[in-house]
Design an enzyme around this catalytic site. Structure first.
Site, PDB file in Angstrom:
ATOM      1  N   GLY A  39       0.775  -1.286   0.116  1.00 22.20           N
ATOM      2  CA  GLY A  39      -0.252   0.012   0.003  1.00 22.20           C
ATOM      3  C   GLY A  39       0.742   1.223   0.116  1.00 22.20           C
ATOM      4  N   ASP A 170     -20.579  34.643   1.385  1.00 20.92           N
ATOM      5  CA  ASP A 170     -20.066  34.979   2.848  1.00 20.92           C
ATOM      6  C   ASP A 170     -19.275  36.221   2.986  1.00 20.92           C
ATOM      7  OD1 ASP A 170     -17.301  34.374   2.295  1.00 20.92           O
ATOM      8  OD2 ASP A 170     -17.959  32.260   2.397  1.00 20.92           O
ATOM      9  N   LYS A 193     -23.486  34.368   6.894  1.00 23.47           N
ATOM     10  CA  LYS A 193     -23.976  33.137   7.173  1.00 23.47           C
ATOM     11  C   LYS A 193     -22.918  32.878   8.496  1.00 23.47           C
ATOM     12  CE  LYS A 193     -20.419  30.539   4.313  1.00 23.47           C
ATOM     13  NZ  LYS A 193     -20.198  29.664   3.312  1.00 23.47           N
ATOM     14  N   GLY A 225     -21.709  21.615  -1.611  1.00 24.46           N
ATOM     15  CA  GLY A 225     -22.688  22.216  -2.305  1.00 24.46           C
ATOM     16  C   GLY A 225     -23.583  22.788  -1.457  1.00 24.46           C
ATOM     17  N   GLY A 226     -23.601  22.669   0.017  1.00 29.21           N
ATOM     18  CA  GLY A 226     -24.928  23.124   0.602  1.00 29.21           C
ATOM     19  C   GLY A 226     -25.009  24.506   0.740  1.00 29.21           C
TER      20      GLY A 226
END
Length: 312
Positions: A39, A170, A193, A225-226
């Protein structure tokens, strides 16, 4: 700088690296980038880089830790192979949101990443639209900070949108939005916000007039995306005729593209600092290339010319 100009790419965004190389009429240097069976990341530079001026193109996007390790190992390999100068070209700088402590017993991750890049042996950094310009001060080596706002604004201006108004989602992005609106000749609105938890946002209030206008939300990155969708919804409720969005970095984490696809956004414009998923097109996401800008910056750095003309 007398050494030959060479470009190498990690695996994070090979398409952007190829575009940059094409703009420079070059080819990507030969390197083996893979993973051992246990890994661990495996790097081997196949080209002779002794005495060369080398640029490593690697945004530290998802998976962030893996791509960051690739970058560090490539820098170390080039340094040990006697490259004269190694420049880390990081179109998107991961961990940029963790640039300060917001509570006790938290790391300042953006500073730690800067330390790692310097320790690996990078001589300078070339990046684009850091989440906050203060991150430049985390490095003890030169940092060239490109901006995509001019390219994004020129694209929006070319759409000839009726009665445009630029919206900052914002208060921290007001400066960015104001420069954008000056370039496209638009008004300005600001959404206030608060963010009670990471990756969540709560819209409070808006300053500015958007009724009957074409609103253009401008931000540096789109993650979950909120924030974007909530801002678009508020703009529609305030009477905006149409809502567009612009951002330099389209991260689109988790189900962000699904959220945006279901929103009322007409189009979301991002750059190719981060490679986009196939679902982006269905979500009405349009991508413009920053390869010419990075190519010009790389050539100017190689020739020890000023980069100020690129910031206009």
């Amino acid at each position: 700088m007398d050494g030959r100009l060479l470009i190498f790419s990690g695996s994070a965004n090979t398409e952007l690296a190829k575009e940059i190389a094409t703009c420079l009429r070059m080819t990507i240097g030969r390197a083996m980038i893979g993973t051992f069976k246990n890994g661990e990341t495996r790097i081997k530079i196949h080209d002779n880089v002794r005495g060369c001026d080398v640029f490593v193109i690697q945004p530290t996007c998802t998976p962030v830790d893996h791509h960051l390790m690739e970058l560090l190992l490539m820098i170390d390999a080039l340094r040990r192979a006697s490259a004269t100068r190694v420049t880390a070209v990081i179109p998107y700088y991961g961990y940029a949101k963790q640039e300060k402590k917001t509570a006790g017993r938290e790391p300042i991750s953006a500073k730690l990443v800067a330390n790692l890049i310097c320790t690996a042996g990078a001589d300078r950094v070339l990046t684009m639209d850091l989440h906050t310009p203060a991150i430049e001060g985390f490095f003890d080596i030169p940092v060239d900070h490109l901006q995509a706002s001019a390219m994004l604004a020129d694209h929006i201006y070319g759409l000839n949108l009726p009665n445009p108004v630029v919206v900052s989602p914002d208060t921290g992005g007001v400066g960015r939005a104001n420069r954008f609106r000056e370039r496209v000749g638009a008004g300005l609105a600001i959404i206030a916000k608060q963010r009670p938890e990471p990756d969540t946002a709560e819209v409070l209030e808006m300053v500015g007039e958007v009724e009957g206008k074409t609103a253009i939300i401008v931000d540096d990155m789109i993650s979950t995306g909120g924030t974007l969708v909530e801002a678009a919804q508020m703009l529609n409720e305030r009477g905006a005729a149409k809502v567009y969005a612009c951002a330099t970095h389209g991260i689109f984490a988790a189900d962000a593209l699904e959220i945006i696809a279901k929103s009322d956004l007409v189009e979301t414009l991002v750059t190719n600092t981060i490679p986009q998923q196939a679902a982006a097109q269905a979500a009405r996401v349009r991508t413009i290339s920053v390869a010419p800008l990075f190519a010009e910056a790389i050539m100017r750095i190689h020739k020890d010319l000023s980069l100020s003309a690129l910031f206009s």
